[in-house]
Write an enzyme that holds these catalytic residues in place. Sequence first.
Site, PDB file in Angstrom:
ATOM      1  N   GLU A 184      40.437  13.710  75.875  1.00  0.00           N
ATOM      2  CA  GLU A 184      41.169  13.696  74.594  1.00  0.00           C
ATOM      3  C   GLU A 184      42.668  13.509  74.778  1.00  0.00           C
ATOM      4  O   GLU A 184      43.314  12.793  74.016  1.00  0.00           O
ATOM      5  CB  GLU A 184      40.908  14.995  73.817  1.00  0.00           C
ATOM      6  N   HIS A 253      33.575  26.292  69.231  1.00  0.00           N
ATOM      7  CA  HIS A 253      33.257  25.118  68.412  1.00  0.00           C
ATOM      8  C   HIS A 253      33.327  25.405  66.925  1.00  0.00           C
ATOM      9  O   HIS A 253      32.833  24.616  66.127  1.00  0.00           O
ATOM     10  CB  HIS A 253      31.860  24.585  68.759  1.00  0.00           C
TER      11      HIS A 253
END
Lengths: 448, 336
Positions: A184, A253
């Site tokens: 990322e 998450h």
Amino acid sequence: MATDILMPALSPTMTEGKLSKWLKKVGEDVKSGDVIAEIETDKATMEVEAVDEGKILSILVDEGTEGVAVNTVIATLGAEGESAAPAVKKAPEPEPAEAPKAAAPAHAKTAPTPKETAEPAWGETKPATVREALREAMTLEMRADKNVFLMGEEVAQYQGAYKISQGMLDEFGPRRVIDTPITEHGFTGMAVGAAMNGLKPIVEFMTFNFAMQAIDQIINSAAKTLYMSGGQMGCPIVFRGPNGAAARVGAQHSQCYASWYAHCPGLKVVAPWSAADAKGLLRAAIRDPNPVIFLENEILYGHSFDCPTSEDFVLPLGKAKIEREGTQVTIVAFSIMVDVAMKAADALAEQGISAEVINLRTIRPLDIATIIESVKKTSRVVSVEEGWPFAGIGSEICMTVVENCFDWLDAPPVRVAGLDVPMPYAANLEKLALPQPNWVVDAVKKLF
Amino acid sequence: MAATQSATKKSKKPEPAMSKDELFRAYGKMLLIRRFEEKAGQLYGMGLIAGFCHLYIGQEAVVVGMQHAIDSGDEVITSYRDHGHMLACEMDPKGVMAELTGRATGYSRGKGGSMHMFSKEKGFFGGHGIVGAQVSLGTGLGFSNWYRENDRVSLTYFGEGASNQGQVYESFNLANLMKLPVVFIIENNRYSMGTSIERSSASRDLSLNGVPWGMPSLSVDGMDVLAVKAAGDAAVAHCRDGKGPYLLEMKTYRYRGHSMSDPAKYRTREEVQRMRAEHDCLDSAKKHLEELGYSEEELKKLDDGIKARVQEAADFAQSSPEPDEKEIWTDVLVEA
């Protein structure tokens, strides 16, 4: 003794799926590990393997059937010579209410049809899921502007981790729909650099949790360069992906980043709820010359709403929508919490309280005017968000109301937010951590 | 690996990579950077420049040699030690100095400062204050050229300190995976702030840092503008041929501290003196020019002209107004 084959849950948010194909027929023998069917989930097409051995006695759900709830009996398996009939009769109802709950929050299954989903001015509507609306927004903008492209993990060949980009590789090719490695920080910086040189990237984060790896590039490079360059070098880019809690995926998450990004000048922050929001706001975000954080919600991807079909349909950034009119209290929410607010408003109506529900749509810049106008009418305000309460969006809304229309208030502003803990895994604890309609109802009732 | 080894040999004995005229121009640019930075140091001492100010003195051959290897339309991006890169890109010294003094006439209208300056017109994409961040951004510049299928190249500079950042390797991977036209240039000046290369990097040959990703590389004497130009030519040609990125390690040295506030206790005065005396890029280029027939007088005249130009920039920077107070609210967002 016949065994039931149940519709499996193949992703954390799956509550139902399409039984796309049977690979075994009635009467065929099945061994453990054989692929017996293909099921399309909210994320991908998956193969279902047999766990037990035996002969297929009956197939109870035809291939091609959509919306098959998790844990529905889809077939029965039995020993040689066993007949299908008793098995079907016996097909127990294995606590049908409870099992799906474990797979997804209860409200995921029953999205209320909002009273005013469509934009009346945009004419004809048809039902669309949020997923389809996002895909259509990207597709239309990519057709219109060659500088727009999509990059991220699994967006191309895999067709999207959540199938948002399904089919886009076929239409636009590998130069415009680009699979990245799982890095990322690097690919976000690369996209920001491309934007500085005049391209208009759409960066898909598989979830915004992973964008924390890249947050330096988002804040320090994307958001600040226009200012630091005296207006010379902008960064027209969209960072999008699911934000907030999904279901049963634990602390790393399940987190809402609205407050993190909304803090920063130089960014716009958008959080759609309905399919119309998703389509109209994403098109506006892609066209916007600034970096836009586009916070989606995984649970909403499969929800269906009426959505304008017009090719020109677009919504303005920075403008909230009154989803339900009311007179006695203003409930301000965004993303999936609009569902919660709408349910709470229904419940309050039954108790004689008229609630107005504002869907923020954009968090930065905040549509302060719409909030104030509403609060001046209702004299009460409750904010609802699934993120943490401390320094959250609710704090900002409450302070905005206090600063702008204190004298109109009949009661102190109230925040409803997720509990101030990392997200637990256990089903019961997770449910306790996230705002429920009754939390909002309780909060509202204290104001009277 | 083979490319690196043969190239190391090559860089020790550079081909004449510049014509006589070109070397003269390159020398002028290096001299401009040197004089500009000396002046910036003075203005900092006078309190006219504030905050962080990282001088490029000593490293001039790197950026000038590389600039001679690219064409207009190619992009350049670097870290916060960026004044030399801007001057090499032919940005106006007046606008750069005015930005250093925080004036309305600066390249960022006084809102960026030493570390944050840009000129889209000149292909200079900053000026970035976060160590290593410009490496991913520079990869993105290369990406945009790949996307547009043009034959432009992006030069992405970073220090040997930044070369340990994770995103640098993420960028190497992306660049060679996608065959992006990026020349990655490590300016190895031996000290990441106060930490020597021996204490910060397990890699003893930074030119090998691209090997796991299959990136060809060269290790170059970054104090020799001709060696830099030769290496730059090879790297840029590789990129323009569509073969993907290239890594150059420039072995260089900064004479001044990391920033103006650096007491430089981590190295000896003798070490600095030895580098200046034996390896200075201006001295060696000057010697070349004299051998090529330039007179002492011609070179002195060049220096005088540059000094006057730098003084003009300093006067401009001091006499320009500070930004209007209304500017505090502009350029936060582009009005859609």
